[in-house]
Design a protein around this motif. Sequence first.
Motif, PDB file in Angstrom:
ATOM      1  N   GLY A  14       0.814  -1.222   0.000  1.00 35.16           N
ATOM      2  CA  GLY A  14       0.000   0.000   0.000  1.00 35.16           C
ATOM      3  C   GLY A  14       0.844   1.266   0.000  1.00 35.16           C
ATOM      4  O   GLY A  14       0.627   2.169  -0.808  1.00 35.16           O
ATOM      5  N   ILE A  32       8.152   6.427   5.269  1.00 35.14           N
ATOM      6  CA  ILE A  32       8.843   6.030   6.504  1.00 35.14           C
ATOM      7  C   ILE A  32       8.496   4.575   6.818  1.00 35.14           C
ATOM      8  O   ILE A  32       7.321   4.227   6.990  1.00 35.14           O
ATOM      9  CB  ILE A  32       8.397   6.955   7.666  1.00 35.14           C
ATOM     10  N   GLU A  33       9.512   3.738   6.873  1.00 38.75           N
ATOM     11  CA  GLU A  33       9.297   2.298   7.077  1.00 38.75           C
ATOM     12  C   GLU A  33      10.129   1.847   8.275  1.00 38.75           C
ATOM     13  O   GLU A  33      11.317   2.126   8.352  1.00 38.75           O
ATOM     14  CB  GLU A  33       9.670   1.538   5.796  1.00 38.75           C
ATOM     15  N   GLN A  34       9.478   1.097   9.168  1.00 39.18           N
ATOM     16  CA  GLN A  34      10.180   0.709  10.403  1.00 39.18           C
ATOM     17  C   GLN A  34      11.287  -0.319  10.175  1.00 39.18           C
ATOM     18  O   GLN A  34      12.276  -0.360  10.899  1.00 39.18           O
ATOM     19  CB  GLN A  34       9.170   0.190  11.428  1.00 39.18           C
ATOM     20  N   ARG A  35      11.107  -1.132   9.137  1.00 44.72           N
ATOM     21  CA  ARG A  35      12.145  -2.144   8.888  1.00 44.72           C
ATOM     22  C   ARG A  35      13.379  -1.468   8.295  1.00 44.72           C
ATOM     23  O   ARG A  35      13.278  -0.443   7.629  1.00 44.72           O
ATOM     24  CB  ARG A  35      11.644  -3.208   7.901  1.00 44.72           C
ATOM     25  N   ILE A  45       1.668 -13.913  -4.202  1.00 47.01           N
ATOM     26  CA  ILE A  45       0.467 -13.101  -4.074  1.00 47.01           C
ATOM     27  C   ILE A  45      -0.214 -13.072  -5.446  1.00 47.01           C
ATOM     28  O   ILE A  45       0.465 -13.045  -6.481  1.00 47.01           O
ATOM     29  CB  ILE A  45       0.792 -11.687  -3.528  1.00 47.01           C
ATOM     30  N   THR A 131      10.389   4.321  12.909  1.00 47.36           N
ATOM     31  CA  THR A 131       9.009   4.005  13.273  1.00 47.36           C
ATOM     32  C   THR A 131       8.229   5.291  13.493  1.00 47.36           C
ATOM     33  O   THR A 131       8.709   6.185  14.204  1.00 47.36           O
ATOM     34  CB  THR A 131       8.998   3.189  14.593  1.00 47.36           C
ATOM     35  N   VAL A 132       7.058   5.382  12.899  1.00 48.31           N
ATOM     36  CA  VAL A 132       6.187   6.528  13.183  1.00 48.31           C
ATOM     37  C   VAL A 132       5.607   6.294  14.581  1.00 48.31           C
ATOM     38  O   VAL A 132       4.790   5.393  14.789  1.00 48.31           O
ATOM     39  CB  VAL A 132       5.071   6.667  12.125  1.00 48.31           C
ATOM     40  N   GLY A 166      -0.346  -1.078   8.016  1.00 46.32           N
ATOM     41  CA  GLY A 166      -0.770  -2.455   8.229  1.00 46.32           C
ATOM     42  C   GLY A 166      -1.851  -2.656   9.279  1.00 46.32           C
ATOM     43  O   GLY A 166      -2.335  -1.712   9.902  1.00 46.32           O
ATOM     44  N   LEU A 295      -4.915   3.804   5.002  1.00 48.56           N
ATOM     45  CA  LEU A 295      -4.941   3.171   3.670  1.00 48.56           C
ATOM     46  C   LEU A 295      -4.512   1.710   3.793  1.00 48.56           C
ATOM     47  O   LEU A 295      -3.685   1.362   4.630  1.00 48.56           O
ATOM     48  CB  LEU A 295      -3.992   3.954   2.758  1.00 48.56           C
ATOM     49  N   GLY A 296      -5.052   0.858   2.937  1.00 46.48           N
ATOM     50  CA  GLY A 296      -4.656  -0.556   2.912  1.00 46.48           C
ATOM     51  C   GLY A 296      -5.127  -1.281   4.169  1.00 46.48           C
ATOM     52  O   GLY A 296      -6.170  -0.955   4.748  1.00 46.48           O
ATOM     53  N   ASP A 297      -4.336  -2.275   4.605  1.00 43.46           N
ATOM     54  CA  ASP A 297      -4.722  -3.060   5.786  1.00 43.46           C
ATOM     55  C   ASP A 297      -4.945  -2.187   7.019  1.00 43.46           C
ATOM     56  O   ASP A 297      -5.705  -2.565   7.917  1.00 43.46           O
ATOM     57  CB  ASP A 297      -3.631  -4.099   6.101  1.00 43.46           C
ATOM     58  N   PRO A 304      -7.499 -13.702   3.855  1.00 42.11           N
ATOM     59  CA  PRO A 304      -6.961 -14.075   2.536  1.00 42.11           C
ATOM     60  C   PRO A 304      -7.840 -15.040   1.735  1.00 42.11           C
ATOM     61  O   PRO A 304      -7.343 -15.678   0.823  1.00 42.11           O
ATOM     62  CB  PRO A 304      -5.621 -14.713   2.901  1.00 42.11           C
ATOM     63  N   ALA A 307      -8.184 -13.309  -1.800  1.00 47.47           N
ATOM     64  CA  ALA A 307      -6.953 -12.789  -2.428  1.00 47.47           C
ATOM     65  C   ALA A 307      -7.122 -11.330  -2.856  1.00 47.47           C
ATOM     66  O   ALA A 307      -6.795 -10.963  -3.979  1.00 47.47           O
ATOM     67  CB  ALA A 307      -6.550 -13.669  -3.616  1.00 47.47           C
ATOM     68  N   GLN A 308      -7.628 -10.499  -1.945  1.00 43.74           N
ATOM     69  CA  GLN A 308      -7.937  -9.121  -2.318  1.00 43.74           C
ATOM     70  C   GLN A 308      -7.341  -8.047  -1.406  1.00 43.74           C
ATOM     71  O   GLN A 308      -7.495  -6.866  -1.687  1.00 43.74           O
ATOM     72  CB  GLN A 308      -9.466  -8.922  -2.378  1.00 43.74           C
ATOM     73  N   ALA A 313      -5.447  -2.392  -1.326  1.00 44.44           N
ATOM     74  CA  ALA A 313      -4.458  -1.355  -0.970  1.00 44.44           C
ATOM     75  C   ALA A 313      -4.004  -0.625  -2.236  1.00 44.44           C
ATOM     76  O   ALA A 313      -3.827   0.600  -2.234  1.00 44.44           O
ATOM     77  CB  ALA A 313      -3.267  -1.994  -0.250  1.00 44.44           C
TER      78      ALA A 313
HETATM   79  C1  FAD Z   1      -1.676 -15.855   3.692  1.00 44.31           C
HETATM   80  C2  FAD Z   1      -2.027 -14.570   2.992  1.00 44.31           C
HETATM   81  C3  FAD Z   1      -2.241 -14.588   1.621  1.00 44.31           C
HETATM   82  C4  FAD Z   1      -2.616 -13.394   0.955  1.00 44.31           C
HETATM   83  N1  FAD Z   1      -2.815 -13.440  -0.397  1.00 44.31           N
HETATM   84  C5  FAD Z   1      -3.167 -12.297  -1.052  1.00 44.31           C
HETATM   85  C6  FAD Z   1      -3.364 -12.323  -2.476  1.00 44.31           C
HETATM   86  O1  FAD Z   1      -3.189 -13.359  -3.141  1.00 44.31           O
HETATM   87  N2  FAD Z   1      -3.737 -11.164  -3.084  1.00 44.31           N
HETATM   88  C7  FAD Z   1      -3.915  -9.990  -2.384  1.00 44.31           C
HETATM   89  O2  FAD Z   1      -4.245  -8.956  -3.000  1.00 44.31           O
HETATM   90  N3  FAD Z   1      -3.731  -9.954  -1.049  1.00 44.31           N
HETATM   91  C8  FAD Z   1      -3.354 -11.063  -0.358  1.00 44.31           C
HETATM   92  N4  FAD Z   1      -3.141 -11.018   0.991  1.00 44.31           N
HETATM   93  C9  FAD Z   1      -3.310  -9.742   1.716  1.00 44.31           C
HETATM   94  C10 FAD Z   1      -2.115  -8.825   1.530  1.00 44.31           C
HETATM   95  O3  FAD Z   1      -0.895  -9.475   1.832  1.00 44.31           O
HETATM   96  C11 FAD Z   1      -2.255  -7.596   2.437  1.00 44.31           C
HETATM   97  O4  FAD Z   1      -3.568  -7.109   2.372  1.00 44.31           O
HETATM   98  C12 FAD Z   1      -1.299  -6.499   1.993  1.00 44.31           C
HETATM   99  O5  FAD Z   1       0.031  -6.955   2.102  1.00 44.31           O
HETATM  100  C13 FAD Z   1      -1.508  -5.234   2.833  1.00 44.31           C
HETATM  101  O6  FAD Z   1      -0.573  -4.273   2.443  1.00 44.31           O
HETATM  102  P1  FAD Z   1      -0.362  -2.948   3.321  1.00 44.31           P
HETATM  103  O7  FAD Z   1       0.720  -2.186   2.622  1.00 44.31           O
HETATM  104  O8  FAD Z   1      -1.660  -2.284   3.566  1.00 44.31           O
HETATM  105  O9  FAD Z   1       0.130  -3.452   4.738  1.00 44.31           O
HETATM  106  P2  FAD Z   1       1.477  -4.283   5.146  1.00 44.31           P
HETATM  107  O10 FAD Z   1       1.893  -5.191   4.047  1.00 44.31           O
HETATM  108  O11 FAD Z   1       1.169  -4.851   6.461  1.00 44.31           O
HETATM  109  O12 FAD Z   1       2.576  -3.138   5.257  1.00 44.31           O
HETATM  110  C14 FAD Z   1       2.635  -2.294   6.348  1.00 44.31           C
HETATM  111  C15 FAD Z   1       4.079  -1.765   6.454  1.00 44.31           C
HETATM  112  O13 FAD Z   1       4.120  -0.775   7.462  1.00 44.31           O
HETATM  113  C16 FAD Z   1       5.269  -0.958   8.263  1.00 44.31           C
HETATM  114  N5  FAD Z   1       4.965  -0.342   9.569  1.00 44.31           N
HETATM  115  C17 FAD Z   1       4.106  -0.801  10.514  1.00 44.31           C
HETATM  116  N6  FAD Z   1       4.036   0.071  11.544  1.00 44.31           N
HETATM  117  C18 FAD Z   1       4.871   1.109  11.241  1.00 44.31           C
HETATM  118  C19 FAD Z   1       5.214   2.320  11.893  1.00 44.31           C
HETATM  119  N7  FAD Z   1       4.668   2.670  13.082  1.00 44.31           N
HETATM  120  N8  FAD Z   1       6.121   3.143  11.306  1.00 44.31           N
HETATM  121  C20 FAD Z   1       6.676   2.825  10.102  1.00 44.31           C
HETATM  122  N9  FAD Z   1       6.373   1.678   9.433  1.00 44.31           N
HETATM  123  C21 FAD Z   1       5.479   0.846   9.987  1.00 44.31           C
HETATM  124  C22 FAD Z   1       5.464  -2.459   8.290  1.00 44.31           C
HETATM  125  O14 FAD Z   1       6.795  -2.815   8.602  1.00 44.31           O
HETATM  126  C23 FAD Z   1       5.072  -2.832   6.870  1.00 44.31           C
HETATM  127  O15 FAD Z   1       6.177  -2.799   5.990  1.00 44.31           O
HETATM  128  C24 FAD Z   1      -2.777 -12.189   1.675  1.00 44.31           C
HETATM  129  C25 FAD Z   1      -2.552 -12.188   3.066  1.00 44.31           C
HETATM  130  C26 FAD Z   1      -2.177 -13.356   3.716  1.00 44.31           C
HETATM  131  C27 FAD Z   1      -1.962 -13.321   5.196  1.00 44.31           C
END
Ligand code: FAD
Length: 392
Positions: A14, A32-35, A45, A131-132, A166, A295-297, A304, A307-308, A313
């Motif tokens: 996202g 800004i990414e914590q990792r 995916i 980290t934020v 996330g 935004l996103g998760d 899952p 797969a969306q 995001a």
């Molecule tokens: C088993 C499994 C299978 C899946 N298969 C699919 C699929 O086939 N298709 C699909 O579309 N989706 C799939 N998904 C869902 C998908 O992986 C997630 O919805 C997606 O990765 C969410 O992205 P995101 O960027 O919102 O969050 P995340 O991927 O969780 O990213 C959040 C980022 O924020 C960082 N972060 C957290 N807190 C802080 C902070 N305070 N400061 C700075 N950085 C921070 C984290 O380190 C991370 O890098 C699947 C999920 C699972 C569990």
Amino acid sequence: MPDNPILIAGGGIGGLTTALALARIGQPTILIEQRTRIDEVGAGIQLSPNASRILIDLGLGPALAKVVAEPQRLTVRSAKSGKVLGRMPLGEAMRGQYGAPYWTIHRADLQTILLDAVRGSDHIRLAFGRTVAEIEDNSASSVTIRCDSQSASESVTGKALIGADGIWSNVARLMGDMSKPEFHRHIAWRGLVARKDWPTDLTSDETGLWLGSGAHLVHYPIRRGEFINLVAVTSDPDNQPGWSRAGEPSTLQKRFSSWHPDAVRAIKAAQEWTIWSLFDRPPRSQWMDNRVVLLGDAAHPVLPFLAQGGALAIEDAHVLSAELSKDRGNPITAFAAYADLRKQRSTKIQAAARRNGDIYHMRWPLSIGRDLTMARMNLAEHYSWIYDWRYS
Ligand SMILES: Cc1cc2nc3c(=O)[nH]c(=O)nc-3n(C[C@H](O)[C@H](O)[C@H](O)COP(=O)(O)OP(=O)(O)OC[C@H]3O[C@@H](n4cnc5c(N)ncnc54)[C@H](O)[C@@H]3O)c2cc1C
């Protein structure tokens, strides 16, 4: 420091896609990414047309085409009998119907492509290992946050903050939402098999979905078909969070031992498994607070079973940048429009994913009705509301 940047918390699918979408409209960002580095563990995916269309539009098509696989169909089978319960054409059928491919990809490949594009943009500054931690000011004209690293804390100011951090979002918590995700009582086992080690009589150019009692199995090709990605989801009381706990192969093999021999062989082909507890949360009521938005998760995690989650995001990133491009001066208006546009769809997809989980894992005798219904269903038609999504 970029001029009047938007701050993005989180460098997952996202956050990275949002930075790229905003760069395209000329909006500088600080991501800004914590990792300290982004390294995805081995897993795949699925990128359905509603998501691949946006990534292609961002100019990532040629890079993606080099590493994706494009399964020809989805085949749904009964875990016990191996009987085919349903089929949905993918490949050319998806391109023809939705004007974009249904791709499957290694997460590491997707992250690399997104990150390379981010690094190549003059509009994006990457801040890893931070980290934020706090929102210090969220006032009329700007947002100031505190970022913590191992060695120091620093304040960073921008015209807005996007929380793409996330399912356990700290930004949401800082906005006042203290609710926590709930363990869904299921865990996902994820494994990879090199194509050469995949049982030769099992189809490798399709997405396979096996439905069992309290469990299901998905497999699909990734990295040009050189690997098969496996995801086995089982009901389980274990609830430790984390991506990469090692799973004991014999535990999974035992759990699936009564399944059809083809499914058993698919499971046995993977030597290593990582396990991931599945968490869920009801839709958030509050997506924004003045100059801060989710935004996103962080806004709407999706189980899952559809797969969306990643696709949503990516859609969010597209809509948010489109709204910001309409009114650059005032992110608050754009955030409100974005939240309005996204709430209904994300809530509907979250609910559909939960429902799929119940359907996939139905136990006998309910599974008899499920199998009969599925045999009569047109899956392509059933899911077209998801894949046919567009916003411009
Ligand atoms: C088993 C499994 C299978 C899946 N298969 C699919 C699929 O086939 N298709 C699909 O579309 N989706 C799939 N998904 C869902 C998908 O992986 C997630 O919805 C997606 O990765 C969410 O992205 P995101 O960027 O919102 O969050 P995340 O991927 O969780 O990213 C959040 C980022 O924020 C960082 N972060 C957290 N807190 C802080 C902070 N305070 N400061 C700075 N950085 C921070 C984290 O380190 C991370 O890098 C699947 C999920 C699972 C569990």
